[in-house]
Every structure is written in C-alpha cells, then in structure tokens.
Design an enzyme around this catalytic site. Sequence first.
Site, PDB file in Angstrom:
ATOM      1  N   GLU A  57      -5.617  -5.916 -22.979  1.00 17.35           N
ATOM      2  CA  GLU A  57      -4.256  -6.370 -23.229  1.00 17.35           C
ATOM      3  C   GLU A  57      -3.348  -5.893 -22.098  1.00 17.35           C
ATOM      4  O   GLU A  57      -3.373  -4.718 -21.720  1.00 17.35           O
ATOM      5  CB  GLU A  57      -3.745  -5.833 -24.576  1.00 17.35           C
ATOM      6  CG  GLU A  57      -4.453  -6.434 -25.779  1.00 17.35           C
ATOM      7  CD  GLU A  57      -5.854  -5.857 -25.992  1.00 17.35           C
ATOM      8  OE1 GLU A  57      -6.709  -6.539 -26.586  1.00 17.35           O
ATOM      9  OE2 GLU A  57      -6.106  -4.715 -25.526  1.00 17.35           O
ATOM     10  N   LEU A  58      -2.516  -6.787 -21.589  1.00 14.93           N
ATOM     11  CA  LEU A  58      -1.700  -6.514 -20.404  1.00 14.93           C
ATOM     12  C   LEU A  58      -0.746  -5.343 -20.626  1.00 14.93           C
ATOM     13  O   LEU A  58       0.075  -5.371 -21.555  1.00 14.93           O
ATOM     14  CB  LEU A  58      -0.910  -7.769 -20.017  1.00 14.93           C
ATOM     15  CG  LEU A  58      -0.030  -7.657 -18.774  1.00 14.93           C
ATOM     16  CD1 LEU A  58      -0.881  -7.446 -17.527  1.00 14.93           C
ATOM     17  CD2 LEU A  58       0.841  -8.901 -18.620  1.00 14.93           C
TER      18      LEU A  58
ATOM     19  N   GLY B 234       0.782  -1.229   0.000  1.00 15.27           N
ATOM     20  CA  GLY B 234       0.000   0.000   0.000  1.00 15.27           C
ATOM     21  C   GLY B 234       0.811   1.276   0.000  1.00 15.27           C
ATOM     22  O   GLY B 234       0.334   2.317   0.447  1.00 15.27           O
TER      23      GLY B 234
ATOM     24  N   HIS C 276       2.512   1.111 -13.524  1.00 20.29           N
ATOM     25  CA  HIS C 276       3.357  -0.043 -13.847  1.00 20.29           C
ATOM     26  C   HIS C 276       4.821   0.361 -13.705  1.00 20.29           C
ATOM     27  O   HIS C 276       5.226   1.417 -14.203  1.00 20.29           O
ATOM     28  CB  HIS C 276       3.084  -0.505 -15.283  1.00 20.29           C
ATOM     29  CG  HIS C 276       3.912  -1.676 -15.694  1.00 20.29           C
ATOM     30  ND1 HIS C 276       3.643  -2.963 -15.260  1.00 20.29           N
ATOM     31  CD2 HIS C 276       5.015  -1.760 -16.470  1.00 20.29           C
ATOM     32  CE1 HIS C 276       4.543  -3.785 -15.775  1.00 20.29           C
ATOM     33  NE2 HIS C 276       5.390  -3.086 -16.510  1.00 20.29           N
TER      34      HIS C 276
ATOM     35  N   ARG D 292     -11.637 -17.447 -12.066  1.00 22.35           N
ATOM     36  CA  ARG D 292     -11.213 -16.051 -12.017  1.00 22.35           C
ATOM     37  C   ARG D 292     -12.367 -15.100 -12.280  1.00 22.35           C
ATOM     38  O   ARG D 292     -12.517 -14.070 -11.615  1.00 22.35           O
ATOM     39  CB  ARG D 292     -10.099 -15.795 -13.037  1.00 22.35           C
ATOM     40  CG  ARG D 292      -9.559 -14.373 -13.002  1.00 22.35           C
ATOM     41  CD  ARG D 292      -8.500 -14.117 -14.036  1.00 22.35           C
ATOM     42  NE  ARG D 292      -9.028 -14.126 -15.388  1.00 22.35           N
ATOM     43  CZ  ARG D 292      -8.351 -13.705 -16.458  1.00 22.35           C
ATOM     44  NH1 ARG D 292      -7.113 -13.276 -16.324  1.00 22.35           N
ATOM     45  NH2 ARG D 292      -8.901 -13.745 -17.656  1.00 22.35           N
TER      46      ARG D 292
ATOM     47  N   ILE E   3      -4.122 -10.557 -12.867  1.00 20.75           N
ATOM     48  CA  ILE E   3      -4.549 -10.145 -14.198  1.00 20.75           C
ATOM     49  C   ILE E   3      -6.072 -10.096 -14.217  1.00 20.75           C
ATOM     50  O   ILE E   3      -6.743 -11.045 -13.817  1.00 20.75           O
ATOM     51  CB  ILE E   3      -4.028 -11.116 -15.271  1.00 20.75           C
ATOM     52  CG1 ILE E   3      -2.489 -11.057 -15.319  1.00 20.75           C
ATOM     53  CG2 ILE E   3      -4.614 -10.781 -16.637  1.00 20.75           C
ATOM     54  CD1 ILE E   3      -1.873 -12.053 -16.279  1.00 20.75           C
ATOM     55  N   LEU E   4      -6.613  -8.988 -14.664  1.00 14.75           N
ATOM     56  CA  LEU E   4      -8.051  -8.797 -14.679  1.00 14.75           C
ATOM     57  C   LEU E   4      -8.673  -9.380 -15.940  1.00 14.75           C
ATOM     58  O   LEU E   4      -8.084  -9.326 -17.026  1.00 14.75           O
ATOM     59  CB  LEU E   4      -8.372  -7.300 -14.605  1.00 14.75           C
ATOM     60  CG  LEU E   4      -7.984  -6.618 -13.291  1.00 14.75           C
ATOM     61  CD1 LEU E   4      -7.998  -5.110 -13.450  1.00 14.75           C
ATOM     62  CD2 LEU E   4      -8.924  -7.046 -12.169  1.00 14.75           C
TER      63      LEU E   4
ATOM     64  N   GLU F  97       7.429   6.473  -8.283  1.00 14.73           N
ATOM     65  CA  GLU F  97       6.049   5.996  -8.232  1.00 14.73           C
ATOM     66  C   GLU F  97       5.188   6.794  -7.265  1.00 14.73           C
ATOM     67  O   GLU F  97       4.053   7.185  -7.586  1.00 14.73           O
ATOM     68  CB  GLU F  97       6.014   4.508  -7.857  1.00 14.73           C
ATOM     69  CG  GLU F  97       6.565   3.593  -8.927  1.00 14.73           C
ATOM     70  CD  GLU F  97       6.364   2.132  -8.585  1.00 14.73           C
ATOM     71  OE1 GLU F  97       5.205   1.735  -8.364  1.00 14.73           O
ATOM     72  OE2 GLU F  97       7.370   1.392  -8.528  1.00 14.73           O
TER      73      GLU F  97
END
Length: 229
Positions: free
Chosen positions: A153-154, A22, A119, A75, A102-103, A185
């Site tokens: 797409e990833l 987090g 990312h 999933r 992965i969604l 980040e």
Amino acid sequence: MTGSSAPTQSPARLVVVLSGRGRNLAALIEAIDTGRLDARIVLVVSNRLDARGLRIARLAGLPCAAIDSSAFSVREDFDRALAARIEGAAPDWVLLAGYMRILSSAFVQRFADRLINIHPSLLPRHPGLHTHARALEAGDARHGATVHFVIPELDAGPPIRQASIAVRPDDTASELAERLMVRVEQRLYAKAVGDLVSGRVQLREGVVWRDGRIQEHCPNEDHDPIASS
C-alpha cells in the site's frame, strides 16, 4: 509483512534506488564517510539513464547501474529486472531515495522488511505526490518527512522516524521543498538507517520495535528553520 528484520553485518550493505538528483544519496555518503553510519553502499541503481544521482555515485566511486524503465511496456517486467540487479548486490537494506515509480506488490514482497523509503510529508498526512503544495493548501502549521518500511500500500508502511519544520506564511511549494530537503530529509534518512543497521529498530510481524520495546509513537524531531535560511 510477516517476517522480521534484525541487526545486520557490519558494515551493513546498502543498495540505493533513485530517479533524480541524488541529494539524499549524497547525505548518506557523507554520513558513511564521517563515521556516523556503519554501512557501505554496494550499488546505486536508477530507472533513468540521465539521473543526476548516478553522477554523484560515480564521483564517489560507487558501483552504479541504470535500467531504463521506458524500455519496458509492462511494469512487472521492469520490476523483475530491477529486483534481479538489486539481489545481485546482496543487500542488507534497500533504500528508496527519490525513486519516482510505484513498485509492484511482487517487488515489495521480494524485499519485505528490508525495503525503506523516505517520504516528504508527516505520514499519514499527504501520501503520494505534490506533498509540499498540498501541505500549503491544507494550511498545515508544520511540514516534514517520514522514513518508513515499504509495504504494497502506497506510503502506508510502519514509520521509523519523522522530523518537521514550521511552515512560513510566505512559503511557496518550491521554497518549502528546498528547506525540507536541506534541514530535514538529508539529516533524517541517515539517522533512521543507523537505527536499522545497529539493530536498535527492528520490524517484527509488521510492528516496529525500538530499543527492545514496541514503538508506540514514532520519534518526531522538530527542526524549526533559521531565520536567515
């Protein structure tokens, strides 16, 4: 993605989805508390019951929930449960912040144009996992992070912002990851979300517009490391 994103209500309603520590959540909370981000976090949700990010959310007094992904054999069933919980919070934006699953395409389409990810690489370089080690193995001179819209797409969605640091000759993957988190980040995500909630950045028919013009080049800030960091 065929819709378009637009300026949201003020303050914008954010749902943060995470799996781990987090740290980007903490940075977003700080940006809101200091007035740098006109938003409020209406839910923090994790696929792990023991995610440390949930403790950060609780200490900040934020609504939070955990849906154990290991309890689902399919999933898509988990993604439907997660999507329903998110929808219940009526978010303007859904922010993936260290979410390590992965969604499904159906989930992504459900939140099309308002699902955002950070990312840890300068996309399109190094999509997927182990980006810090891969940057070192490739001999990259610079390494960074990208905030982007999520598509099925990833790690291929349109970028909103990037920032980078120099790779040191003696870097290890863990050292590079830590420096990137602290110097890039945790600064970058709030800036990119600020672009979105203000309406400065919009997605129209899959194309990013910034300040009323097509964004031909993703803003890329250089954050060279301090020698003592």
